[in-house]
Scaffold this motif. Structure first.
Motif, PDB file in Angstrom:
ATOM      1  N   CYS A 114       0.846  -1.195   0.000  1.00 30.08           N
ATOM      2  CA  CYS A 114       0.000   0.000   0.000  1.00 30.08           C
ATOM      3  C   CYS A 114       0.886   1.251   0.000  1.00 30.08           C
ATOM      4  N   GLN A 115       1.984   1.179   0.746  1.00 28.64           N
ATOM      5  CA  GLN A 115       2.969   2.259   0.768  1.00 28.64           C
ATOM      6  C   GLN A 115       3.532   2.519  -0.623  1.00 28.64           C
ATOM      7  N   LEU A 116       3.775   1.447  -1.375  1.00 26.97           N
ATOM      8  CA  LEU A 116       4.297   1.576  -2.734  1.00 26.97           C
ATOM      9  C   LEU A 116       3.315   2.329  -3.625  1.00 26.97           C
ATOM     10  N   VAL A 117       2.030   2.001  -3.518  1.00 27.29           N
ATOM     11  CA  VAL A 117       1.005   2.699  -4.296  1.00 27.29           C
ATOM     12  C   VAL A 117       0.964   4.182  -3.912  1.00 27.29           C
ATOM     13  N   ALA A 118       0.982   4.446  -2.610  1.00 29.99           N
ATOM     14  CA  ALA A 118       0.910   5.831  -2.121  1.00 29.99           C
ATOM     15  C   ALA A 118       2.132   6.643  -2.526  1.00 29.99           C
ATOM     16  N   SER A 119       3.265   5.966  -2.745  1.00 30.40           N
ATOM     17  CA  SER A 119       4.507   6.663  -3.090  1.00 30.40           C
ATOM     18  C   SER A 119       4.594   7.031  -4.565  1.00 30.40           C
ATOM     19  N   CYS A 120       3.790   6.366  -5.409  1.00 30.33           N
ATOM     20  CA  CYS A 120       3.826   6.668  -6.843  1.00 30.33           C
ATOM     21  C   CYS A 120       3.144   8.003  -7.131  1.00 30.33           C
ATOM     22  N   ASP A 121       3.507   8.595  -8.263  1.00 27.44           N
ATOM     23  CA  ASP A 121       2.954   9.902  -8.635  1.00 27.44           C
ATOM     24  C   ASP A 121       1.483   9.789  -9.025  1.00 27.44           C
ATOM     25  N   ILE A 122       1.129   8.696  -9.681  1.00 30.37           N
ATOM     26  CA  ILE A 122      -0.233   8.442 -10.160  1.00 30.37           C
ATOM     27  C   ILE A 122      -0.539   6.984  -9.853  1.00 30.37           C
ATOM     28  N   ALA A 123      -1.790   6.674  -9.552  1.00 32.43           N
ATOM     29  CA  ALA A 123      -2.178   5.278  -9.332  1.00 32.43           C
ATOM     30  C   ALA A 123      -3.508   5.012 -10.022  1.00 32.43           C
ATOM     31  N   VAL A 124      -3.520   4.011 -10.885  1.00 29.60           N
ATOM     32  CA  VAL A 124      -4.735   3.577 -11.567  1.00 29.60           C
ATOM     33  C   VAL A 124      -5.070   2.182 -11.038  1.00 29.60           C
ATOM     34  N   ALA A 125      -6.305   1.988 -10.590  1.00 27.96           N
ATOM     35  CA  ALA A 125      -6.684   0.721  -9.958  1.00 27.96           C
ATOM     36  C   ALA A 125      -7.910   0.122 -10.630  1.00 27.96           C
ATOM     37  N   SER A 126      -7.959  -1.187 -10.642  1.00 21.50           N
ATOM     38  CA  SER A 126      -9.169  -1.877 -11.088  1.00 21.50           C
ATOM     39  C   SER A 126     -10.192  -1.850  -9.965  1.00 21.50           C
ATOM     40  N   GLU A 127     -11.442  -2.071 -10.318  1.00 19.33           N
ATOM     41  CA  GLU A 127     -12.532  -2.009  -9.339  1.00 19.33           C
ATOM     42  C   GLU A 127     -12.391  -3.046  -8.231  1.00 19.33           C
ATOM     43  N   GLU A 190      -5.783  -0.387 -20.811  1.00 15.43           N
ATOM     44  CA  GLU A 190      -6.107   0.704 -21.740  1.00 15.43           C
ATOM     45  C   GLU A 190      -5.957   2.073 -21.076  1.00 15.43           C
ATOM     46  N   GLU A 191      -6.457   2.205 -19.851  1.00 12.74           N
ATOM     47  CA  GLU A 191      -6.399   3.497 -19.155  1.00 12.74           C
ATOM     48  C   GLU A 191      -4.966   3.864 -18.778  1.00 12.74           C
ATOM     49  N   THR A 192      -4.187   2.875 -18.368  1.00 13.68           N
ATOM     50  CA  THR A 192      -2.792   3.132 -18.017  1.00 13.68           C
ATOM     51  C   THR A 192      -1.996   3.564 -19.244  1.00 13.68           C
ATOM     52  N   ILE A 193      -2.240   2.911 -20.371  1.00 12.85           N
ATOM     53  CA  ILE A 193      -1.573   3.292 -21.624  1.00 12.85           C
ATOM     54  C   ILE A 193      -1.974   4.710 -22.036  1.00 12.85           C
ATOM     55  N   LYS A 194      -3.253   5.021 -21.883  1.00  9.59           N
ATOM     56  CA  LYS A 194      -3.756   6.351 -22.261  1.00  9.59           C
ATOM     57  C   LYS A 194      -3.038   7.452 -21.471  1.00  9.59           C
ATOM     58  N   ILE A 195      -2.911   7.269 -20.168  1.00 12.86           N
ATOM     59  CA  ILE A 195      -2.221   8.259 -19.333  1.00 12.86           C
ATOM     60  C   ILE A 195      -0.746   8.335 -19.708  1.00 12.86           C
ATOM     61  N   SER A 196      -0.122   7.169 -19.904  1.00 11.70           N
ATOM     62  CA  SER A 196       1.301   7.121 -20.250  1.00 11.70           C
ATOM     63  C   SER A 196       1.570   7.835 -21.566  1.00 11.70           C
ATOM     64  N   GLN A 197       0.733   7.593 -22.564  1.00 16.58           N
ATOM     65  CA  GLN A 197       0.930   8.217 -23.867  1.00 16.58           C
ATOM     66  C   GLN A 197       0.750   9.728 -23.803  1.00 16.58           C
ATOM     67  N   LYS A 198      -0.193  10.171 -22.977  1.00 20.10           N
ATOM     68  CA  LYS A 198      -0.392  11.616 -22.816  1.00 20.10           C
ATOM     69  C   LYS A 198       0.849  12.265 -22.199  1.00 20.10           C
ATOM     70  N   ILE A 199       1.444  11.583 -21.208  1.00 22.25           N
ATOM     71  CA  ILE A 199       2.671  12.091 -20.591  1.00 22.25           C
ATOM     72  C   ILE A 199       3.789  12.158 -21.626  1.00 22.25           C
ATOM     73  N   CYS A 200       3.863  11.157 -22.490  1.00 22.44           N
ATOM     74  CA  CYS A 200       4.923  11.099 -23.497  1.00 22.44           C
ATOM     75  C   CYS A 200       4.846  12.227 -24.519  1.00 22.44           C
ATOM     76  N   GLU A 201       3.721  12.909 -24.589  1.00 25.78           N
ATOM     77  CA  GLU A 201       3.572  14.019 -25.531  1.00 25.78           C
ATOM     78  C   GLU A 201       4.276  15.284 -25.049  1.00 25.78           C
ATOM     79  N   SER A 202       4.663  15.335 -23.773  1.00 29.56           N
ATOM     80  CA  SER A 202       5.273  16.537 -23.202  1.00 29.56           C
ATOM     81  C   SER A 202       6.794  16.425 -23.162  1.00 29.56           C
TER      82      SER A 202
END
Length: 259
Positions: A114-127, A190-202
């Motif tokens: 849980c600490q690892l998740v909290a330490s990341c900049d962004i967290a995407v989770a399944s339901e 799909e959602e993780t890739i979408k966020i990653s690709q958006k970051i890669c545009e900058s």
């Protein structure tokens, strides 16, 4: 046969995915697992091609926290200190890296997991994901996970988790700010890739400056934070990509980043 690596690293299109790969041990953060994770996080981290890091996991448990077999009385205090010190190093390293780090969570994340998740900049989770700090139930209060939790969650929510060991659902984690997004399991990739690709545009250099500044200012008082970030905005304008972005906007074209 040789043992499978505890973490797997793959990289494509600027996105590095690090997979915790010990599902039989619930992806526990043993000393070798932490060493492997640190190695993958630092691998060629200054490369211009690296734009974002995703931390994922094999199996139904994202990460169960420390390997309790390493924390038994059979191991000495020196070994226990080594485990916790390396864990703290990895958690703080995530926020010091020059690229955004995304936790891709599909399952249970407990204690140091849980600490690892909290330490990341962004967290995407399944339901179906859940988050807990149940150390209190086995007589080992989650004091180091509390550092990351207390900086991600409202204090009373963090303390309820720490005092009771009861898990948060994915939706509760989203409501309280532990994760950024919750999606159906079949849309997690799909959602993780979408966020990653958006970051890669900058621009990598602009993002690196922005990330470092965010974590510096968040611990400062308001006046100090504004004084520091005002200077950073000026510094940002001196970057080649800072000028390229403004010129591209004025000229109504896409920027061409140098990174």
């Amino acid at each position: 046969p040789p043992a499978e690596p505890l973490t797997e690293l793959r990289q494509a299109g600027g996105v590095r995915t690090i997979v915790l790969n010990n599902p039989r041990r619930r992806n526990a953060l043993s000393l070798p697992m932490l060493q492997s994770l640190r190695r993958d996080l630092l691998h060629d981290v200054k490369s211009r091609e690296l734009r974002v890091i995703v931390i994922a996991a094999e199996g139904p448990v994202f990460c169960s926290g420390h390997d309790l077999k390493e924390l038994s009385s059979e191991d000495d205090v020196k070994h226990h200190s080594q485990v916790f010190e390396l864990c703290a190093e990895v958690m703080t390293l995530i926020q010091k890296l020059p690229v955004p780090v995304i936790a891709k969570v599909n399952g249970l994340a407990t204690a140091a997991g849980c600490q690892l998740v909290a330490s990341c900049d962004i967290a995407v989770a399944s339901e179906k994901s859940q988050f807990a700090t149940p150390g209190v139930n086995i007589g080992l209060f989650c004091s180091t996970p509390a550092v990351a939790l207390g900086r991600s969650l409202p204090r009373k929510v963090a303390l309820e988790m720490l005092f009771t060991g009861e898990p948060l659902s994915a939706q509760e984690a989203l409501m309280h700010g532990l994760v950024s997004k919750v999606v159906p399991e079949d849309r997690l990739e799909e959602e993780t890739i979408k966020i990653s690709q958006k970051i890669c545009e900058s621009s990598k250099s602009v993002l690196a400056l922005g990330k470092a500044t965010f974590y510096r200012q968040i611990t400062q008082d308001l006046d100090t934070a504004y004084k520091m970030t005002t200077q950073v905005m000026v510094d940002n304008l001196t970057l080649r990509d800072g000028q390229e972005g403004i010129e591209a906007f004025i000229q109504k074209r896409k920027p061409v980043w140098s990174h």
